[in-house]
Design an enzyme around this catalytic site. Sequence first.
Site, PDB file in Angstrom:
ATOM      1  N   ALA A 366      32.829  42.000  39.140  1.00  0.00           N
ATOM      2  CA  ALA A 366      32.648  41.785  40.580  1.00  0.00           C
ATOM      3  C   ALA A 366      34.025  41.900  41.221  1.00  0.00           C
ATOM      4  CB  ALA A 366      32.014  40.426  40.852  1.00  0.00           C
ATOM      5  N   PRO A 369      37.370  42.421  46.991  1.00  0.00           N
ATOM      6  CA  PRO A 369      37.912  43.631  47.632  1.00  0.00           C
ATOM      7  C   PRO A 369      39.015  44.329  46.846  1.00  0.00           C
ATOM      8  CG  PRO A 369      38.900  41.719  48.623  1.00  0.00           C
ATOM      9  CD  PRO A 369      37.977  41.198  47.565  1.00  0.00           C
ATOM     10  N   GLY A 370      39.293  43.943  45.613  1.00  0.00           N
ATOM     11  CA  GLY A 370      40.254  44.654  44.786  1.00  0.00           C
ATOM     12  C   GLY A 370      41.553  43.940  44.511  1.00  0.00           C
ATOM     13  N   GLY A 371      41.693  42.685  44.908  1.00  0.00           N
ATOM     14  CA  GLY A 371      42.942  41.962  44.658  1.00  0.00           C
ATOM     15  C   GLY A 371      43.163  41.682  43.180  1.00  0.00           C
ATOM     16  N   LYS A 372      42.135  41.189  42.503  1.00  0.00           N
ATOM     17  CA  LYS A 372      42.257  40.918  41.062  1.00  0.00           C
ATOM     18  C   LYS A 372      42.382  42.211  40.270  1.00  0.00           C
ATOM     19  CE  LYS A 372      39.437  36.727  41.394  1.00  0.00           C
ATOM     20  NZ  LYS A 372      39.027  36.943  42.808  1.00  0.00           N
ATOM     21  N   ASP A 390      31.252  46.820  41.693  1.00  0.00           N
ATOM     22  CA  ASP A 390      30.665  45.924  42.682  1.00  0.00           C
ATOM     23  C   ASP A 390      29.303  46.491  43.076  1.00  0.00           C
ATOM     24  OD1 ASP A 390      31.752  43.483  44.426  1.00  0.00           O
ATOM     25  OD2 ASP A 390      30.385  44.674  45.651  1.00  0.00           O
ATOM     26  N   ASP A 417      24.687  47.327  39.411  1.00  0.00           N
ATOM     27  CA  ASP A 417      24.392  45.923  39.157  1.00  0.00           C
ATOM     28  C   ASP A 417      25.046  45.510  37.838  1.00  0.00           C
ATOM     29  OD1 ASP A 417      23.412  43.404  38.977  1.00  0.00           O
ATOM     30  OD2 ASP A 417      21.291  43.951  39.132  1.00  0.00           O
ATOM     31  N   CYS A 492      34.484  30.259  42.671  1.00  0.00           N
ATOM     32  CA  CYS A 492      35.144  29.494  43.734  1.00  0.00           C
ATOM     33  C   CYS A 492      34.231  28.366  44.194  1.00  0.00           C
ATOM     34  CB  CYS A 492      35.517  30.400  44.900  1.00  0.00           C
ATOM     35  SG  CYS A 492      34.136  31.314  45.584  1.00  0.00           S
TER      36      CYS A 492
END
Length: 704
Positions: A366, A369-372, A390, A417, A492
Site C-alpha cells: 500500500a 503517496p510514495g513517501g515510504k 496501490d 488489489d 496509524c
Amino acid sequence: LVQMVVAKQKKKAVNGAAKPEKKITVQKKVIQKKVDAVVPVAPKKGKKVEKVETPKKKALKPKKKAVEEEESDEEEELPVSLKDLKKQAASAGKLFDSDDEMGDEEDEDENGFILKDGPQGSDDEDDEDIDMDDDFGSDEDEEEEDGDDSEEDDEGLPIEKKTKKLDKKMAKIAQEGEEELQLNITGADRFELPTVEEVEEEIQTAPNLTGMKQRIQDVIQVLGDFKNRRQEGKSRTDYVEVLMKDLCSYYGYNEYLMNKFLNIFPAGAELLEFLEANDQPRPVTIRTNTLKTRRGELAKSLINRGMNVDPAAKWTKVGLVVYDTQVPVGATPEYLAGHYMIQGLCSLLPVMSLAPQPGERILDMAAAPGGKTSHIAALMKNSGVLFANDPSKDRCTAIIGNLHRMGVNCSIVSSVDGREYEKIMPQGFDRILLDAPCSGTGVIWKDQSVKTSRDSQDVQKRHTLQRELILSALDALDANSPTGGYLVYSTCSVLVEENEAVVNYALQKRHCKLVPTGLDIGVEGFTKFREYRFHPSLSLSRRYYPHVHNIDGFFVAKIKKISNTKNPKPDQPEKKDGEQEKGDDKEKKNKKKKKVGKKGEKKQNGGEAMEVEGEEKDAALKTTASKERALKKKKNSEKNKDKAAKASEDDGFNTKGEVRYEPKQKFKHKKVNKRLLARTSAKSMKKKRRKVMTKGYSGATTTE
C-alpha cells in the site's frame, strides 16, 4: 567533705602548671558558696545546738544573684573537672536525704542552723545546680527538657546529640503535617456524583465546559481512590457512565471510540493527556533524499531560504523539523528538485524496521503517496527491484510523480488489489512492507471527522481486510531468501483489534514468528488485553502515542517467515519444496482412486435401475435434480445466516470476522427476438460497412 573537695582541687591546681591561679580562686569561691548553702558544717561533740528556724528561700535568692554577678564579672570559664564536683555534691545531698528519711532527726550547727533536708534545701540545691549549668554552658538542661534520651545518648558525642535532636524535630514536623493533611481531607466536601439523566439534560440545554472539566477531574480522583472517596450507594459503573458522557461531550467523540480509549488507557490522567494531544497538531517534518543530497547541506540551503530547521530526533539521520518558515515548504526549489519529502516521523519507523538491502526484490503493498517507497529506494541505493502497489489508480499518479521527482529508477508501479499478489507472484519477494489501511485513530488531528464517523462495523471491515492482506503478504514472501523473508506490518491506529489481534491471527494461520523491530523508542505491544491473551512474542512489537513520543499514533511489528507451508503441523518436521510436491502428487492419486471405487460401486448397485424404462428414468432424474437444487439453496441460505451471525458477533480478537461486501452489479441479458439479434450481429455490421463504402466510392466517381 568541703575540706576534702578543696584539698583535691588544690592538688589538681598545683599539678596543672598550665592553669592560672585566678581560675582556682574563682573555683574556691563558687564551691564554698555552694557547699555552704547545700551542705552546712556538722556540729562538734559536747556542744549543744539551739534550734533556730531555717531561713526562707527568699533570703537565699540575693546570694544567688551575687554569685551570678561575680561569675559574669570574672568572665572566665571553669575547667572541665567541675563536673566531677557537681556529681560529688549531688551524691552528698542524696546521703543526707537517706539519713533524714530513716530517722527524721534534727541536727544543729554551731551557728544554730538546723541540719534538716526538706523541700527548702532540695529546692536551693536544684536552683544552684541550674545556675552552675547556665553559667558554664552545659547541655544537661536540654536533655532534661526532652526527658526521652537514653543512656546511649548521654554517652555519645555532642554532635551526635544534636543530630538526634534534629531528627526528632523533623519527625515531629512530619507527623504534624500528616495530621493536618488528614484533617483537610476529612474536612473537605466530598464530590457528589450527579445521575446520568441530569448530565444528559445539562448537555442538551446549556453545557458548562468549565464545570464539566472540573467534574471529569473529580471523577478521575474518586476512581483513583475509590474505597475512601466513593459516595455511599454509588458503584464504579455509575462513575464510569458519568465520565463517559462528560468526555464525549467535552472532546466531541462518540461513545464507541471513547469506550475503546478507556480500555486502552485505564488511568484517567493518561487518557486526558491522549485526548488533548489528539487535538494538537504535530510539528512539520521532512525527510532528506540521500540519493541527491545530505542532511547538513539541505539544512543550510533551507536556512538561507528563511526556514527555521533543526534535526528531528536522535534515532533518525535523515529527518528535519521545520519550526517556522517564510516560504511554503512544498514550493521551494529544493522540494521541486527532489532533495526532500514532506513526511511524518512516524512513517520513517516501518522502513527503518524493514532494513532493505541493495539488490533485493521488495514490495510496498500500500504505497500511496510514495513517501515510504522513495525511502526504501534510497536505502537500496537505487538497485534491485521495488514494486509500488496501490489499489486505486488515482493515487498511483501521486506515486509516479513523487518517484520521478525523487530520482527513483528501480521501481515498478502497479494498481492491483493487494490480496491478489499471492496468486500473481507467490513466494516472489525478499521483503514486504504492509502499511495497512486502518481507522486512523492515531492521526485524529488531521481528520476530526474520525471522532464521530468510526463505529463497530467500520472497524470490523478494516480489521477483516487487514487480516486478508497480511496473509496474502506472507504467502508472497520467500522464506528461503538468503537475505530476507521479512514482513513489516504497520498501521496509524491505536486500537488493539487492528494491531495485536491481526498479528496474532497471522501467527496462528502461517508458519512465522515475531522478530525485534530494531527501533530504540516505543512502548511494548499488548500481550494481555482485558480478557484476551495474545502470543507472548507480541511484546517485541512497538506502539507509539502522541502524548508520549510527540508523533502520530502508530504500530510496528516485524515478522519472519520460517517456511513456505501455509498450515504446518507442530508435531511434524518441516518439508522441503521437493518433498512437498511429492506429497501433493500422492494425495491427488489417492483421491482419484477413491473416486474410481465409488463409480464402480454405483455401477454394481445400479444394475436394477437400468431395467427401468426410459421415460420413468427421465422423470426420476428430474425429481432428484430438483431436490438437489432445493437442498443446495437451503444450505446456501443457512451459510449466509451463519456468516451474518458471525459478523454481528465478531469483536476482532478470536473470530475471523466475515463481512459481506456489496456485490457488483452483473449485466443481465434481455430476451430479444432472433431477428433483432441478427440485425446487431457481426455479419449485419459487415454488410452495412460494405454498403457505406460502396456508396462513398460511387458518389466520388459521379462528382468527378
